[in-house]
Write a protein that holds these residues in place. Structure first.
Motif, PDB file in Angstrom:
ATOM      1  N   GLN A 187      88.115  36.157 -66.630  1.00 34.04           N
ATOM      2  CA  GLN A 187      87.691  37.283 -67.170  1.00 34.04           C
ATOM      3  C   GLN A 187      86.854  38.428 -66.613  1.00 34.04           C
ATOM      4  N   GLN A 188      86.687  37.952 -65.250  1.00 35.77           N
ATOM      5  CA  GLN A 188      85.835  38.966 -64.298  1.00 35.77           C
ATOM      6  C   GLN A 188      86.744  39.568 -63.383  1.00 35.77           C
ATOM      7  N   VAL A 189      88.181  39.576 -63.409  1.00 33.95           N
ATOM      8  CA  VAL A 189      88.741  40.279 -62.743  1.00 33.95           C
ATOM      9  C   VAL A 189      88.591  41.815 -62.414  1.00 33.95           C
ATOM     10  N   ASN A 190      88.582  42.445 -63.921  1.00 37.70           N
ATOM     11  CA  ASN A 190      88.294  43.769 -63.706  1.00 37.70           C
ATOM     12  C   ASN A 190      86.983  44.382 -63.048  1.00 37.70           C
ATOM     13  N   GLN A 191      85.783  43.202 -63.242  1.00 36.71           N
ATOM     14  CA  GLN A 191      84.647  43.411 -62.619  1.00 36.71           C
ATOM     15  C   GLN A 191      84.797  43.421 -60.859  1.00 36.71           C
ATOM     16  N   ASN A 192      85.602  42.455 -60.465  1.00 38.07           N
ATOM     17  CA  ASN A 192      86.042  42.287 -59.183  1.00 38.07           C
ATOM     18  C   ASN A 192      86.820  43.493 -58.719  1.00 38.07           C
ATOM     19  N   LEU A 193      87.734  44.080 -59.492  1.00 38.14           N
ATOM     20  CA  LEU A 193      88.432  45.089 -59.032  1.00 38.14           C
ATOM     21  C   LEU A 193      87.571  46.342 -58.911  1.00 38.14           C
ATOM     22  N   THR A 194      86.718  46.647 -59.655  1.00 33.43           N
ATOM     23  CA  THR A 194      85.799  47.637 -59.785  1.00 33.43           C
ATOM     24  C   THR A 194      84.871  47.563 -58.484  1.00 33.43           C
ATOM     25  N   ASP A 195      84.214  46.350 -58.324  1.00 33.52           N
ATOM     26  CA  ASP A 195      83.321  46.116 -57.188  1.00 33.52           C
ATOM     27  C   ASP A 195      84.373  46.445 -55.977  1.00 33.52           C
ATOM     28  N   ALA A 196      85.290  46.004 -55.839  1.00 35.97           N
ATOM     29  CA  ALA A 196      86.125  46.028 -54.669  1.00 35.97           C
ATOM     30  C   ALA A 196      86.325  47.589 -54.330  1.00 35.97           C
ATOM     31  N   ALA A 197      86.830  48.463 -55.501  1.00 35.52           N
ATOM     32  CA  ALA A 197      86.756  49.714 -55.356  1.00 35.52           C
ATOM     33  C   ALA A 197      85.512  50.463 -54.702  1.00 35.52           C
ATOM     34  N   LYS A 198      84.383  50.214 -55.515  1.00 31.49           N
ATOM     35  CA  LYS A 198      83.188  50.677 -54.960  1.00 31.49           C
ATOM     36  C   LYS A 198      82.846  50.164 -53.627  1.00 31.49           C
ATOM     37  N   ALA A 199      83.059  49.079 -53.251  1.00 32.94           N
ATOM     38  CA  ALA A 199      82.809  48.804 -51.850  1.00 32.94           C
ATOM     39  C   ALA A 199      83.627  49.452 -50.833  1.00 32.94           C
ATOM     40  N   MET A 200      85.030  49.688 -51.156  1.00 29.76           N
ATOM     41  CA  MET A 200      85.646  50.149 -50.181  1.00 29.76           C
ATOM     42  C   MET A 200      85.044  51.915 -49.969  1.00 29.76           C
ATOM     43  N   TRP A 201      84.572  52.599 -51.133  1.00 27.84           N
ATOM     44  CA  TRP A 201      84.099  53.861 -50.883  1.00 27.84           C
ATOM     45  C   TRP A 201      82.734  53.852 -50.169  1.00 27.84           C
ATOM     46  N   ASN A 202      82.026  52.867 -50.348  1.00 35.88           N
ATOM     47  CA  ASN A 202      80.856  52.928 -49.753  1.00 35.88           C
ATOM     48  C   ASN A 202      80.791  52.523 -48.393  1.00 35.88           C
ATOM     49  N   THR A 203      81.871  51.848 -48.027  1.00 35.42           N
ATOM     50  CA  THR A 203      82.120  51.607 -46.514  1.00 35.42           C
ATOM     51  C   THR A 203      82.711  52.800 -45.840  1.00 35.42           C
ATOM     52  N   LEU A 204      83.534  53.362 -46.674  1.00 38.44           N
ATOM     53  CA  LEU A 204      84.204  54.788 -45.780  1.00 38.44           C
ATOM     54  C   LEU A 204      83.044  55.687 -45.527  1.00 38.44           C
ATOM     55  N   LYS A 205      82.129  55.540 -46.759  1.00 42.83           N
ATOM     56  CA  LYS A 205      80.984  56.624 -46.294  1.00 42.83           C
ATOM     57  C   LYS A 205      80.106  56.572 -45.059  1.00 42.83           C
ATOM     58  N   CYS A 206      80.187  55.152 -44.333  1.00 39.53           N
ATOM     59  CA  CYS A 206      79.275  54.778 -43.064  1.00 39.53           C
ATOM     60  C   CYS A 206      79.833  55.484 -42.020  1.00 39.53           C
ATOM     61  N   PRO A 207      78.980  56.499 -41.207  1.00 37.11           N
ATOM     62  CA  PRO A 207      79.747  57.056 -40.059  1.00 37.11           C
ATOM     63  C   PRO A 207      80.360  56.033 -38.982  1.00 37.11           C
ATOM     64  N   GLU A 208      79.950  54.777 -39.042  1.00 36.28           N
ATOM     65  CA  GLU A 208      80.583  53.809 -38.373  1.00 36.28           C
ATOM     66  C   GLU A 208      81.990  53.494 -38.701  1.00 36.28           C
ATOM     67  N   VAL A 209      82.315  53.858 -39.853  1.00 32.53           N
ATOM     68  CA  VAL A 209      83.681  53.829 -40.173  1.00 32.53           C
ATOM     69  C   VAL A 209      84.488  55.019 -40.261  1.00 32.53           C
ATOM     70  N   TRP A 210      83.839  56.142 -41.235  1.00 37.26           N
ATOM     71  CA  TRP A 210      84.748  57.202 -41.231  1.00 37.26           C
ATOM     72  C   TRP A 210      85.198  57.915 -39.861  1.00 37.26           C
ATOM     73  N   ARG A 211      84.153  57.841 -38.980  1.00 36.03           N
ATOM     74  CA  ARG A 211      84.402  58.377 -37.728  1.00 36.03           C
ATOM     75  C   ARG A 211      85.590  58.058 -36.877  1.00 36.03           C
ATOM     76  N   PRO A 212      85.802  56.704 -36.681  1.00 34.62           N
ATOM     77  CA  PRO A 212      87.032  56.244 -36.094  1.00 34.62           C
ATOM     78  C   PRO A 212      87.989  56.443 -36.992  1.00 34.62           C
ATOM     79  N   CYS A 213      88.037  56.328 -38.259  1.00 33.53           N
ATOM     80  CA  CYS A 213      89.132  56.716 -39.066  1.00 33.53           C
ATOM     81  C   CYS A 213      89.743  57.973 -39.011  1.00 33.53           C
TER      82      CYS A 213
END
Length: 457
Positions: free
Chosen positions: A197-223
């Motif tokens: 029943q927490q699948v929706n929350q998992n998907l939301t957390d995953a999307a938010k984690a992806m976005w937050n990770t992409l905002k890190c200079p250590e990540v978006w610069r090599p991307c």
């Protein structure tokens, strides 16, 4: 009809052809991305393109929705079973309705996409837990891919001739069946007490984690570097293909000969993977990418030698030179691609490895699409068509210069080597942090912790 009237008609037809080619060039350059998808759909079937596009979705499912407590194993089993059923269905029915045939092909493409994403997720996950083996795992993948391509090129024509198309479809059920075996043998820890029943929350957390990770200079610069590296290497292969098959200025190869050349040249890709494994895997990303990108630009000069027909002045036959050119191109392309794959695997945060790696591959594919669009625009600017190749040498020269331009943004890539961690502590240590946090439920532990740590940065 007089001679003057005939000449006028011929002149009028030539003008119409030129105008048509000019208009086609404009449409091709403006609508490059659309034409790219149409070309892939035509050559590889639209079901394959659809299966590749939805790869990030499969990655998200493998990360956020474990089945019977396992995150990877069930998806291998499902992909293998789906591939076996779809290929056997195509093989055993002679007069299959077009709709059923399309559905079977779509299912087969989806099976390939699911298996591909799941393998990438496993590699990215193990690259995080065993950082010293990240390059070795990518080398293993590259060697497997190169050997598979070489065997496939060598046997595909023979098998179609001996077994026919339906027989080959049946034969394709064997590698799909091997995926089932992988799912059975795969070593994976069991996730207990997962609350669906927490699948929706998992998907939301995953999307938010992806976005937050992409905002890190250590990540978006090599991307950003990875995108520019592909986008600036404009693709003018279409012009080269028509020149190679042209009966006047080119070597006048048949399409079958071009296919044979590509098959033999796949040895270069295998050699590139071996060279990276035994000579370059322990060097820093920035150093390896500097030399491979430089070599990538210089290797394009072989096309210039071929188009200017300098190889004939040195007594080198066209066929032999094209095999050498294609082999070097594939070898250098593999050498350039390998460190980027290792770098991508190092950028994947724990808990969303499959999703994030698929996202990084989508960025690379966007760069390739931009490269093709830019190549079409370059061919149009220099008025290079299916019958006109006067400025092809100039387009090749500009392409080679553009291939070197990513060196000016190489500072975006970290200096670290494949054995060290790249992600900031808030991301890379999220899994360890959650192990001492009993308040968070086990099934959602990695994603929640990752989002929490990224929000507090």
């Amino acid at each position: 009809m007089g001679e003057e009237a005939k000449l006028q008609i011929i002149h009028s037809e030539e003008e119409e052809v030129q105008e048509s080619e000019h208009n086609d060039g404009i449409c091709s350059s403006i609508c490059g991305p659309v034409n790219w998808f149409r070309m892939l759909s035509k050559e590889l079937h639209w079901s394959f393109v659809f299966g590749v596009i939805v790869k990030p979705i499969w990655g998200l499912l493998t990360d956020a929705v474990p089945i019977l407590g396992y995150r990877r194993r069930p998806y291998f089993l499902f992909a293998g079973s789906l591939g076996v059923v779809s290929m056997l269905f195509l093989s055993l029915h002679k007069n299959l309705h077009i709709v059923l045939a399309l559905l079977s092909l779509t299912a087969g493409s989806a099976a390939v996409a699911i298996a591909d994403v799941t393998v990438d997720a496993c590699v990215a996950q193990n690259s995080g837990s065993h950082p010293s083996l990240a390059a070795d795992m990518q080398s293993l993948c590259a060697l497997s891919s190169s050997i598979g391509a070489l065997v496939g090129f060598s046997l595909s024509g023979i098998l179609v001739h001996l077994l026919g198309p339906m027989g080959v479809y049946g034969l394709l059920s064997i590698p799909a069946g091997l995926l089932v075996l992988v799912g059975v043998l795969l070593k994976e820890s069991l996730t207990h007490n997962f609350a669906y029943q927490q699948v929706n929350q998992n998907l939301t957390d995953a999307a938010k984690a992806m976005w937050n990770t992409l905002k890190c200079p250590e990540v978006w610069r090599p991307c950003l570097y990875m995108y520019l590296s592909f986008a600036l290497s404009v693709d003018i292969q279409e012009g080269m293909f028509y020149w190679a098959t042209d009966s006047k200025g080119g070597p006048h190869f048949s399409k079958e000969s071009i296919g044979y050349i590509s098959a033999v040249a796949s040895i270069g890709s295998l050699l590139g993977a071996i060279l990276y494994q035994y000579g370059l895997k322990d060097h820093s990303f920035r150093d390896v990418l500097f030399w491979t990108q430089l070599l990538f630009g210089l290797s394009g000069m072989l096309d210039l030698v071929l188009v200017l027909r300098l190889n004939l002045k040195f007594g080198i036959p066209d066929y032999f030179f094209m095999v050498m050119d294609a082999s070097v191109s594939q070898m250098v392309g593999r050498l350039k691609w390998m460190p980027l794959l290792v770098l991508s695997s190092k950028l994947c945060p724990p808990g969303i490895e499959g999703t994030f790696f698929a996202l990084l591959m989508s960025i690379d594919n966007t760069g390739l699409m931009t490269s093709r669009w830019g190549g079409g625009l370059l061919l149009h600017v220099f008025k290079i068509t299916r019958t006109k190749f006067h400025n092809l040498w100039l387009a090749i020269l500009i392409r080679n210069i553009l291939r070197i331009t990513p060196l000016f943004v190489l500072f975006l890539v970290p200096r670290s080597d494949p054995n060290s961690s790249i992600l900031p502590d808030g991301v890379s240590d999220s899994k360890e942090t959650t192990e001492s946090t009993p308040a968070i439920q086990n099934e959602n532990i990695e994603l929640v912790a990752l989002v929490h740590n990224m929000d507090t940065r």
